[in-house]
Design a protein around this motif. Structure first.
Motif, PDB file in Angstrom:
ATOM      1  N   UNK A  51      29.571  19.535   5.741  1.00 55.05           N
ATOM      2  CA  UNK A  51      28.235  19.229   6.252  1.00 55.05           C
ATOM      3  C   UNK A  51      28.288  17.891   6.984  1.00 55.05           C
ATOM      4  N   UNK A  52      28.016  17.877   8.298  1.00 55.02           N
ATOM      5  CA  UNK A  52      28.123  16.615   9.041  1.00 55.02           C
ATOM      6  C   UNK A  52      27.099  15.570   8.581  1.00 55.02           C
ATOM      7  N   UNK A  53      25.945  16.013   8.106  1.00 58.32           N
ATOM      8  CA  UNK A  53      24.941  15.066   7.620  1.00 58.32           C
ATOM      9  C   UNK A  53      25.433  14.374   6.350  1.00 58.32           C
TER      10      UNK A  53
ATOM     11  N   UNK B 182      25.096   6.416  10.930  1.00 58.25           N
ATOM     12  CA  UNK B 182      23.971   7.231  11.383  1.00 58.25           C
ATOM     13  C   UNK B 182      24.476   8.594  11.838  1.00 58.25           C
ATOM     14  N   UNK B 183      23.777   9.632  11.440  1.00 58.53           N
ATOM     15  CA  UNK B 183      24.156  10.998  11.821  1.00 58.53           C
ATOM     16  C   UNK B 183      23.715  11.249  13.248  1.00 58.53           C
ATOM     17  N   UNK B 184      24.644  11.719  14.058  1.00 59.64           N
ATOM     18  CA  UNK B 184      24.348  12.062  15.447  1.00 59.64           C
ATOM     19  C   UNK B 184      24.826  13.487  15.688  1.00 59.64           C
ATOM     20  N   UNK B 185      23.877  14.326  16.044  1.00 61.98           N
ATOM     21  CA  UNK B 185      24.206  15.720  16.332  1.00 61.98           C
ATOM     22  C   UNK B 185      24.805  15.787  17.732  1.00 61.98           C
ATOM     23  N   UNK B 186      25.989  16.336  17.848  1.00 67.11           N
ATOM     24  CA  UNK B 186      26.674  16.396  19.133  1.00 67.11           C
ATOM     25  C   UNK B 186      25.918  17.264  20.128  1.00 67.11           C
TER      26      UNK B 186
END
Length: 151
Positions: A41-43, A52-56
């Motif tokens: 899970x990238x989060x 900080x989570x950054x959605x590609x």
């Protein structure tokens, strides 16, 4: 102590003359230990590494939108410039047309003056031209529908 090639390797923590060097051990955090992408899970991965989570996909979408806005502005500028050029050309054509029409009007005024001049120079001998019409000529114009009602 004898100096040999392996003594430096094994005695790295010792200084010359037997003094010991203190090594400072840092407490390692979970973020330092785990590599990026450790969690599926990238989060969760971003949370554990404390970044900080950054959605590609979201970043690519924003980049696409910015580039589209830039291209739209460029396109609008080009269209505006072309419209302005077309308006200038149209105005020039209209001005040329108006100049041609005024020239024709002026030519007609000159023609009118040349035609009216000889008639005005001859004098007033044809002032009573209506009285000189013969009765037959009037009958020709008035009698076209009725049976000689005017006589």
């Amino acid at each position: 102590m004898k100096s040999c090639w392996f003594s430096d390797f094994f005695d790295a923590g010792l200084k010359a003359e037997g003094e010991k060097v203190e090594t400072v051990s840092k407490p390692t955090a979970m973020a330092d230990v785990l590599p990026e992408g450790f969690f599926d899970d990238p989060k969760m991965d971003a949370k554990v590494r404390k970044v900080e989570y950054k959605d590609k996909m979201e970043e690519e979408w924003e980049l696409f939108q910015r580039s589209m806005k830039e291209e739209t502005h460029v396109s609008e500028a080009i269209i505006e410039e072309e419209d302005e050029q077309v308006n200038v050309e149209r105005n020039l054509d209209e001005i040329d047309d108006q100049m041609q029409r005024w020239k024709e009007v002026d030519d007609l005024h000159v023609k009118k003056e040349t035609i009216a001049k000889p008639v005005g120079d001859s004098g007033n001998k044809d002032d009573d031209s209506d009285a000189d019409l013969e009765e037959e000529d009037l009958n020709q114009f008035l009698d076209w529908r009725s049976k000689k009602s005017w006589k």
